[in-house]
Write a protein that holds these residues in place. Structure first.
Motif, PDB file in Angstrom:
ATOM      1  N   LEU A 194       0.807  -1.220   0.000  1.00  0.00           N
ATOM      2  CA  LEU A 194       0.000   0.000   0.000  1.00  0.00           C
ATOM      3  C   LEU A 194       0.839   1.269   0.000  1.00  0.00           C
ATOM      4  O   LEU A 194       0.316   2.357  -0.273  1.00  0.00           O
ATOM      5  CB  LEU A 194      -0.941  -0.009   1.211  1.00  0.00           C
ATOM      6  N   SER A 195       2.124   1.154   0.287  1.00  0.00           N
ATOM      7  CA  SER A 195       2.995   2.331   0.211  1.00  0.00           C
ATOM      8  C   SER A 195       3.130   2.831  -1.222  1.00  0.00           C
ATOM      9  O   SER A 195       3.558   3.967  -1.454  1.00  0.00           O
ATOM     10  CB  SER A 195       4.378   2.000   0.776  1.00  0.00           C
ATOM     11  N   GLN A 196       2.732   2.007  -2.195  1.00  0.00           N
ATOM     12  CA  GLN A 196       2.817   2.383  -3.609  1.00  0.00           C
ATOM     13  C   GLN A 196       1.560   3.101  -4.102  1.00  0.00           C
ATOM     14  O   GLN A 196       1.473   3.462  -5.275  1.00  0.00           O
ATOM     15  CB  GLN A 196       3.050   1.137  -4.469  1.00  0.00           C
ATOM     16  N   TYR A 197       0.588   3.295  -3.208  1.00  0.00           N
ATOM     17  CA  TYR A 197      -0.679   3.921  -3.573  1.00  0.00           C
ATOM     18  C   TYR A 197      -0.855   5.254  -2.852  1.00  0.00           C
ATOM     19  O   TYR A 197      -0.366   5.436  -1.740  1.00  0.00           O
ATOM     20  CB  TYR A 197      -1.858   3.007  -3.193  1.00  0.00           C
ATOM     21  N   HIS A 198      -1.575   6.147  -3.503  1.00  0.00           N
ATOM     22  CA  HIS A 198      -1.988   7.385  -2.843  1.00  0.00           C
ATOM     23  C   HIS A 198      -3.507   7.517  -2.946  1.00  0.00           C
ATOM     24  O   HIS A 198      -4.139   6.939  -3.847  1.00  0.00           O
ATOM     25  CB  HIS A 198      -1.307   8.613  -3.463  1.00  0.00           C
ATOM     26  N   ILE A 199      -4.087   8.273  -2.033  1.00  0.00           N
ATOM     27  CA  ILE A 199      -5.541   8.445  -1.984  1.00  0.00           C
ATOM     28  C   ILE A 199      -5.979   9.440  -3.049  1.00  0.00           C
ATOM     29  O   ILE A 199      -5.499  10.571  -3.101  1.00  0.00           O
ATOM     30  CB  ILE A 199      -5.977   8.921  -0.593  1.00  0.00           C
ATOM     31  N   THR A 200      -6.911   9.000  -3.892  1.00  0.00           N
ATOM     32  CA  THR A 200      -7.423   9.834  -4.967  1.00  0.00           C
ATOM     33  C   THR A 200      -8.775  10.461  -4.605  1.00  0.00           C
ATOM     34  O   THR A 200      -9.029  11.622  -4.906  1.00  0.00           O
ATOM     35  CB  THR A 200      -7.558   9.013  -6.268  1.00  0.00           C
ATOM     36  N   ASP A 201      -9.643   9.694  -3.950  1.00  0.00           N
ATOM     37  CA  ASP A 201     -10.963  10.221  -3.582  1.00  0.00           C
ATOM     38  C   ASP A 201     -11.558   9.353  -2.485  1.00  0.00           C
ATOM     39  O   ASP A 201     -11.171   8.190  -2.300  1.00  0.00           O
ATOM     40  CB  ASP A 201     -11.892  10.236  -4.804  1.00  0.00           C
ATOM     41  N   ILE A 202     -12.507   9.908  -1.754  1.00  0.00           N
ATOM     42  CA  ILE A 202     -13.265   9.167  -0.750  1.00  0.00           C
ATOM     43  C   ILE A 202     -14.703   9.655  -0.777  1.00  0.00           C
ATOM     44  O   ILE A 202     -14.965  10.851  -0.936  1.00  0.00           O
ATOM     45  CB  ILE A 202     -12.655   9.326   0.672  1.00  0.00           C
ATOM     46  N   VAL A 203     -15.631   8.716  -0.652  1.00  0.00           N
ATOM     47  CA  VAL A 203     -17.049   9.042  -0.712  1.00  0.00           C
ATOM     48  C   VAL A 203     -17.785   8.195   0.321  1.00  0.00           C
ATOM     49  O   VAL A 203     -17.376   7.063   0.615  1.00  0.00           O
ATOM     50  CB  VAL A 203     -17.606   8.777  -2.134  1.00  0.00           C
ATOM     51  N   ARG A 204     -18.841   8.728   0.913  1.00  0.00           N
ATOM     52  CA  ARG A 204     -19.678   7.919   1.793  1.00  0.00           C
ATOM     53  C   ARG A 204     -20.601   7.078   0.942  1.00  0.00           C
ATOM     54  O   ARG A 204     -21.308   7.607   0.069  1.00  0.00           O
ATOM     55  CB  ARG A 204     -20.492   8.815   2.740  1.00  0.00           C
ATOM     56  N   HIS A 205     -20.604   5.785   1.159  1.00  0.00           N
ATOM     57  CA  HIS A 205     -21.358   4.868   0.310  1.00  0.00           C
ATOM     58  C   HIS A 205     -22.024   3.824   1.186  1.00  0.00           C
ATOM     59  O   HIS A 205     -21.355   2.954   1.760  1.00  0.00           O
ATOM     60  CB  HIS A 205     -20.409   4.193  -0.694  1.00  0.00           C
ATOM     61  N   SER A 206     -23.347   3.906   1.324  1.00  0.00           N
ATOM     62  CA  SER A 206     -24.089   3.020   2.219  1.00  0.00           C
ATOM     63  C   SER A 206     -24.544   1.769   1.475  1.00  0.00           C
ATOM     64  O   SER A 206     -24.923   1.826   0.304  1.00  0.00           O
ATOM     65  CB  SER A 206     -25.307   3.749   2.789  1.00  0.00           C
ATOM     66  N   VAL A 207     -24.519   0.650   2.190  1.00  0.00           N
ATOM     67  CA  VAL A 207     -24.841  -0.634   1.569  1.00  0.00           C
ATOM     68  C   VAL A 207     -25.696  -1.465   2.513  1.00  0.00           C
ATOM     69  O   VAL A 207     -25.797  -1.192   3.702  1.00  0.00           O
ATOM     70  CB  VAL A 207     -23.554  -1.421   1.235  1.00  0.00           C
ATOM     71  N   GLY A 208     -26.295  -2.542   1.954  1.00  0.00           N
ATOM     72  CA  GLY A 208     -26.971  -3.546   2.756  1.00  0.00           C
ATOM     73  C   GLY A 208     -28.331  -3.124   3.270  1.00  0.00           C
ATOM     74  O   GLY A 208     -28.952  -2.171   2.791  1.00  0.00           O
ATOM     75  N   VAL A 209     -28.784  -3.855   4.285  1.00  0.00           N
ATOM     76  CA  VAL A 209     -30.052  -3.572   4.960  1.00  0.00           C
ATOM     77  C   VAL A 209     -29.783  -3.273   6.424  1.00  0.00           C
ATOM     78  O   VAL A 209     -30.017  -2.171   6.899  1.00  0.00           O
ATOM     79  CB  VAL A 209     -31.040  -4.758   4.823  1.00  0.00           C
ATOM     80  N   GLY A 210     -29.253  -4.264   7.147  1.00  0.00           N
ATOM     81  CA  GLY A 210     -28.999  -4.074   8.564  1.00  0.00           C
ATOM     82  C   GLY A 210     -27.976  -2.996   8.858  1.00  0.00           C
ATOM     83  O   GLY A 210     -28.105  -2.254   9.834  1.00  0.00           O
ATOM     84  N   SER A 211     -26.952  -2.881   8.008  1.00  0.00           N
ATOM     85  CA  SER A 211     -25.900  -1.879   8.235  1.00  0.00           C
ATOM     86  C   SER A 211     -26.178  -0.565   7.521  1.00  0.00           C
ATOM     87  O   SER A 211     -25.404   0.393   7.667  1.00  0.00           O
ATOM     88  CB  SER A 211     -24.546  -2.433   7.786  1.00  0.00           C
ATOM     89  N   PHE A 212     -27.256  -0.503   6.749  1.00  0.00           N
ATOM     90  CA  PHE A 212     -27.571   0.731   6.042  1.00  0.00           C
ATOM     91  C   PHE A 212     -27.902   1.818   7.067  1.00  0.00           C
ATOM     92  O   PHE A 212     -28.761   1.653   7.923  1.00  0.00           O
ATOM     93  CB  PHE A 212     -28.761   0.532   5.097  1.00  0.00           C
ATOM     94  N   GLY A 213     -27.209   2.937   6.962  1.00  0.00           N
ATOM     95  CA  GLY A 213     -27.381   4.012   7.920  1.00  0.00           C
ATOM     96  C   GLY A 213     -26.164   4.212   8.794  1.00  0.00           C
ATOM     97  O   GLY A 213     -26.005   5.276   9.412  1.00  0.00           O
ATOM     98  N   SER A 214     -25.295   3.213   8.857  1.00  0.00           N
ATOM     99  CA  SER A 214     -24.025   3.393   9.564  1.00  0.00           C
ATOM    100  C   SER A 214     -23.048   4.119   8.640  1.00  0.00           C
ATOM    101  O   SER A 214     -23.320   4.312   7.456  1.00  0.00           O
ATOM    102  CB  SER A 214     -23.455   2.047  10.014  1.00  0.00           C
ATOM    103  N   ARG A 215     -21.919   4.508   9.164  1.00  0.00           N
ATOM    104  CA  ARG A 215     -20.929   5.264   8.386  1.00  0.00           C
ATOM    105  C   ARG A 215     -20.083   4.305   7.559  1.00  0.00           C
ATOM    106  O   ARG A 215     -19.275   3.557   8.096  1.00  0.00           O
ATOM    107  CB  ARG A 215     -20.059   6.099   9.325  1.00  0.00           C
ATOM    108  N   CYS A 216     -20.303   4.338   6.249  1.00  0.00           N
ATOM    109  CA  CYS A 216     -19.558   3.487   5.325  1.00  0.00           C
ATOM    110  C   CYS A 216     -18.986   4.357   4.212  1.00  0.00           C
ATOM    111  O   CYS A 216     -19.629   5.324   3.770  1.00  0.00           O
ATOM    112  CB  CYS A 216     -20.449   2.413   4.715  1.00  0.00           C
TER     113      CYS A 216
END
Length: 453
Positions: free
Chosen positions: A276-298
């Motif tokens: 992972l030292s060979q990678y840099h962060i390009t973007d980050i987005v909040r993306h919710s998934v599932g049913v039971g976990s939908f609404g948590s911070r993903c």
């Protein structure tokens, strides 16, 4: 309880398999099969328990979460692990505890890639994982098979015949695991073709499996990039928004992602950290998934390598188990959550035959998180598209796989002694599923009146 604490508990490493099996057989005198299969309704307010969980989630995502849960009785069951956990805790349980998934419904199994790029089938959700009575997982699986089967329109007579067979699949898998050595149980490697043969999946389903394998082999980070990203006005690659499910937000995680990414890397193996030292962060987005976990911070994090290729990681909030979250006056802070990410990661590595090498964790200012690769050769079954033969084969395979996961714990030989070799166990566990499904339907009706009116 942590894995280290478990190893110093009631079961010691100097007990033989035969001694552990005798302990398990003796447990039948404390809790018979008939008692294990009986469901005793609990006096509790289902909406109150659910509201306590809702308070831990993002308010702006709650309307869609409610809509998802209201789609069917099975969808409601998927999203309310706290209700069954509360009910199971009040039943007569065996004294045999082990590492369990905690939410082993039929929709929480799927296909994914091993570090060696082999396609595996296993449990794939561990947010509720911990040390509890082993039968909780099997009971939740059986109830889910019944509810999913009813949602598919399968006849009651067929489902009544199927449920004992699913319990039998678990029992026979447990038996087979103890025909192997300790190391062989530790290295099950649930490759798709091997696992499906072991659980007696019919050859008639070969076309379905071929479709799944072909789709899984096409799912990698570059495919995710093509599907989920676009170019911004400056020509930079970024995630495509689809509010409220997918949004660029300004919060603790997005503002400090570089710091948290560095902390996450320290939880990984040295070789993965170096990669992972060979990678840099390009973007980050909040993306919710599932049913039971939908609404948590993903979140989804887009990484770009020095060669221009990409890697997409999923960051999920590691909430305490529903058992903790549904308690009155629970305030979720980093002091309470700080080990939750590690709990989930540790349990996943124990229960899965092989795990994502990018599986790690970190603690934010107020929440804990775990991280994994997003959609890398991952594929799940659309249960609504299965015909009867496919459905029963899939259900049996899930039960077979669940037993393999449970056999990673030192108390698994006690389970072997408890369940024995007869069908009496299978029939009583099936009876519990039928009784508890009625409780789910009652709670679902209350939920619809309360939330969807």
């Amino acid at each position: 309880m942590t894995p280290a604490a478990f190893s110093t508990g009631r079961v010691q490493v100097n007990k033989t398999i035969a001694e552990l099996r005798r302990l398990g057989k003796g447990a039948r005198e404390q809790v018979s099969f008939e008692q294990l299969g009986a469901y005793h309704p609990v006096d509790r307010d289902s909406n109150l328990l659910m509201d306590r969980i809702r308070q831990l989630l993002l308010p702006e995502l709650l309307p869609e979460r409610t809509q998802r849960m209201g789609a069917s009785t099975f969808s409601f069951f998927r999203g309310t692990a706290e209700l069954m956990e509360a009910d199971l805790r009040e039943q007569l349980n065996t004294p045999i505890t082990t590492f369990i998934c905690g939410d082993a419904h039929i929709g929480n199994f799927g296909f994914y890639a091993s570090p060696e790029r082999r396609l595996l089938f296993d449990l794939n959700d561990f947010d509720e994982a911990g040390i509890n009575p082993w039968e909780w997982d099997l009971k939740r699986l059986l109830v889910s098979v019944l509810l999913a089967g009813e949602a598919n329109g399968f006849k009651e007579k067929k489902l009544r015949q199927l449920l004992p067979l699913v319990a039998e699949s678990y029992r026979k898998s447990n038996k087979q695991m103890f025909e192997q050595t300790t190391l062989a149980r530790f290295y099950p490697l649930n490759e798709v073709d091997r696992l499906l043969k072991a659980s007696a999946l019919d050859n008639d389903n070969s076309q379905l499996l071929t479709t799944i394998i072909n789709r899984a082999n096409k799912r990698d980070s570059e495919q995710v990039v093509r599907k989920f990203t676009t170019l911004d006005v400056r020509g930079n690659l970024c995630f495509r928004e689809n509010a409220p499910r997918t949004m660029h937000v300004d919060d603790d995680v997005t503002s400090h992602i570089a710091t948290y990414f560095a902390a996450y890397r320290q939880s990984l193996r040295p070789d993965v950290n170096l990669l992972l030292s060979q990678y840099h962060i390009t973007d980050i987005v909040r993306h919710s998934v599932g049913v039971g976990s939908f609404g948590s911070r993903c979140y989804l994090v887009l990484l770009t390598s020095i060669d221009g290729s990409h890697l997409v990681l999923q960051v999920k909030e590691a909430l305490p188990t529903r058992q903790v979250g549904s308690q009155a006056e629970t305030e979720i802070t980093v002091a309470l959550e700080q080990t939750e990410g590690q709990r989930i990661v540790d349990c996943q590595k124990i229960l899965q035959s092989a795990s994502d090498p990018f599986l790690g964790y970190f603690a934010g200012q107020q929440q804990s998180f775990y991280v994994r690769q997003f959609r890398d050769m991952k594929e799940s079954i659309d249960l609504t598209q299965l015909d009867w033969d496919q459905f029963q084969s899939y259900a049996n395979t899930c039960a077979w796989t669940l037993a393999i996961a449970h056999c990673q714990s030192p108390t698994a030989a006690e389970i072997r002694g408890y369940i024995g070799s007869g069908k009496h166990f299978d029939e009583n566990l099936a009876a519990f599923a039928w009784a508890y499904a009625e409780q789910v339907k009652t709670d679902y009706a209350t939920f619809k009146d309360y939330r969807l009116a």
